[in-house]
Design a protein around this motif. Sequence first.
Motif, short mmCIF file in Angstrom:
data_model
loop_
_atom_site.label_atom_id
_atom_site.label_comp_id
_atom_site.label_asym_id
_atom_site.label_seq_id
_atom_site.Cartn_x
_atom_site.Cartn_y
_atom_site.Cartn_z
N TRP A 46 59.55 6.44 53.02
CA TRP A 46 59.71 5.39 52.02
C TRP A 46 61.01 4.63 52.25
CZ3 TRP A 46 63.43 4.34 48.42
CH2 TRP A 46 63.12 3.36 47.50
N ALA A 50 61.13 0.81 53.19
CA ALA A 50 61.75 -0.14 52.26
C ALA A 50 62.82 -0.96 52.97
CB ALA A 50 62.35 0.61 51.08
N HIS A 54 62.40 -4.91 53.44
CA HIS A 54 63.41 -5.79 52.87
C HIS A 54 64.00 -6.71 53.93
CE1 HIS A 54 67.52 -6.92 51.74
NE2 HIS A 54 66.97 -7.16 50.58
#
Length: 167
Positions: A46, A50, A54
């Motif tokens: 995760w 992420a 991003h």
Amino acid sequence: MDRPTPVIRWYGARPLHLLALLASFALTGYAAQRLVAERPLAVAVWFVGAAVAHDLILLPLYSIADLSARSVLRRLPGPVPAVPWINYLRVPAALSGLLLLVWFPLILRLSEPYPGATGLSIDVYLDRWLVITGVLFGAAAVGLALRIRRARRAGRSASDDEAVREP
């Protein structure tokens, strides 16, 4: 002139700010420790996902949106307010986007197991997200209007003071 305390000279802000920052780091560390202890591989996947999402997707998108907003609003006729207005657009957009990012399966009605698992309907999430987004932008508009009004009053009172001083 007030001399800064040793903490302000060393840290750069007031001691309460440092205390709040340390408390938030402690809370974050506790939450991370609990998550990593239960599912270390899922947390690592995760976190990497992420960061990649991003940096490769979201950062270019909101940078383009920010530059577009500045470009459009810079070309509007009339005087530009002296108040830094862009954050009154950025903050509600970021919060609304964050809510959409977290709740998009329910907002876009993509979550099939949710109603079966909880017995709750997913029909209300889009409406609620739109209302929250409207309230965020409305509050930002009111805040900007108040800030512009205060800046104009401060400018007017300063010009009135100068007019009184001149012979």
